[in-house]
Design an enzyme around this catalytic site. Structure first.
Site, PDB file in Angstrom:
ATOM      1  N   SER A 166       0.911  -1.203  -0.248  1.00  0.00           N
ATOM      2  CA  SER A 166       0.668   0.085   0.058  1.00  0.00           C
ATOM      3  C   SER A 166       0.877   1.442  -0.062  1.00  0.00           C
ATOM      4  O   SER A 166       0.573   2.387  -0.397  1.00  0.00           O
ATOM      5  CB  SER A 166      -0.795   0.030   1.473  1.00  0.00           C
ATOM      6  OG  SER A 166       0.001   0.323   2.496  1.00  0.00           O
ATOM      7  N   LYS A 194       0.884   4.687   7.195  1.00  0.00           N
ATOM      8  CA  LYS A 194       0.992   5.986   5.756  1.00  0.00           C
ATOM      9  C   LYS A 194       1.108   7.265   5.580  1.00  0.00           C
ATOM     10  O   LYS A 194       2.102   7.341   6.141  1.00  0.00           O
ATOM     11  CB  LYS A 194      -0.669   5.675   5.565  1.00  0.00           C
ATOM     12  CG  LYS A 194      -1.874   4.550   6.245  1.00  0.00           C
ATOM     13  CD  LYS A 194      -1.814   4.074   5.027  1.00  0.00           C
ATOM     14  CE  LYS A 194      -2.585   2.525   4.976  1.00  0.00           C
ATOM     15  NZ  LYS A 194      -2.788   1.402   3.300  1.00  0.00           N
TER      16      LYS A 194
END
Length: 255
Positions: free
Chosen positions: A51, A103
Site C-alpha cells: 500500500s 501511511k
C-alpha cells in the site's frame, strides 16, 4: 603503569594502547551506546503490504523514531504538532489497535481534504505528490472522487467520519486527528475507508530502511509474512540497493 624494580632504583615504564586497539574500543563503546539508545528511541518494523509502494515495498525493514510523536518531546516540535503534512507514520489501526499500519499524513487538524479524478486537494489547493503511484487506469466513484457515497468496504469508523466531518464536499480534519493515504493510491485501504488516525494511536515515523527482502511468495496473499519469508534463502533475496534509504517527509507546500 608497570614498575620494574632493581636493587638501586625503580624505573617506571608507561605503556600506550595501540591506535588500532583504541579505535576498536571506541567503536565497541559507540555500538553499545547505539544499541541501548536505539531500544529507547527507535523500534524495528517490516512493511507487510504494497500500500506504500514505491516508498516502502513489502519486505522493507525500517527503523521507526518513536520519540518525536509521543511524550514531552512532542511539545517541542512544530508548536506541539509533531506530525506534519507529508510525514510517513506508523500507527495502531483504529478499527483494530492490535494491528499496526503505515501511511502518509495528508491532512492535520483543521485541514480540508478532497479528491477529484485522483488529484488530492488540500485546503482548496491541488497537491503535488511525486511519491504517489496510480496503477489503475479506471476511475472509481468513491476512491477517486472523495468524499462520496461510501461502498460496502468502508468501515463503521469511516462512515462516522463521512457523516460528521464533511463540509462543502470536503473532509474537515477534527482536532487530535490525522487524515492519511497510502502512496500506492489505487490499492490502499486508508482514511478514505476507515476514517481518521487519532494522535494517540501514532507510534512514530520511519527513519530508514535497514534491510529489505524480496517476497518469495510463501506468505499470505498480498502480504509479507516475516516468519514465512525469513529462511536460509532470504539472504539471496536481499534488495541491497534499498538498504539505508531514508524514509523522509515530503512537504506538501502549505507550511
Amino acid at each position: 603503569m608497570l614498575s620494574l624494580l632493581s636493587s638501586s632504583s625503580t624505573v617506571s615504564v608507561t605503556t600506550q594502547p595501540s591506535q588500532a586497539s583504541y579505535a576498536r574500543s571506541k567503536w565497541v563503546c559507540s555500538f553499545c551506546l547505539l544499541v541501548l539508545g536505539a531500544h529507547a528511541v527507535v523500534k524495528p518494523y517490516v512493511s507487510p503490504s504494497g500500500s506504500m509502494e514505491q516508498t516502502l515495498l513489502p519486505g522493507d525493514y525500517v527503523l521507526v523514531d518513536r520519540v518525536s510523536t509521543t511524550g514531552p518531546a512532542a511539545e517541542l516540535l512544530t508548536a506541539g504538532e509533531s506530525v506534519r503534512r507529508g510525514d510517513v507514520i506508523l500507527f495502531r489501526y483504529p478499527p483494530d489497535p492490535a494491528q499496526v499500519y503505515i501511511k502518509r499524513v495528508i491532512g492535520i487538524p483543521g485541514d480540508r481534504v478532497r479528491i477529484v479524478e485522483k488529484q488530492v486537494y488540500l485546503n482548496g489547493t491541488p497537491v503535488d505528490e511525486p511519491y504517489a503511484v496510480h496503477r489503475d487506469a479506471a476511475s472509481d466513484s468513491y476512491r477517486d472522487f472523495f468524499p462520496a457515497l461510501p461502498p460496502a468496504s468502508v468501515t463503521r469508523e469511516g462512515r462516522a467520519m463521512l457523516a460528521s466531518h464533511v463540509e462543502n464536499a470536503e473532509i474537515v480534519v477534527p482536532p487530535g486527528m490525522y487524515f492519511t493515504l497510502g502512496d500506492n493510491r489505487d490499492y490502499s485501504l486508508d482514511s478514505r475507508y476507515w476514517g481518521f488516525v487519532p494522535r494517540e494511536a501514532v507510534i512514530g515515523k520511519p527513519l530508514l530502511i535497514y534491510w529489505s527482502v524480496a517476497p518469495s511468495g510463501e506468505g499470505s496473499a498480498g502480504r509479507f509474512d516475516p516468519q514465512a519469508e525469513l529462511s536460509a534463502g532470504s539472504l539471496a533475496r536481499t534488495r541491497w540497493e534499498r538498504i539505508l534509504r531514508i524514509v523522509g517527509r515530503y512537504p506538501l507546500g502549505l507550511e
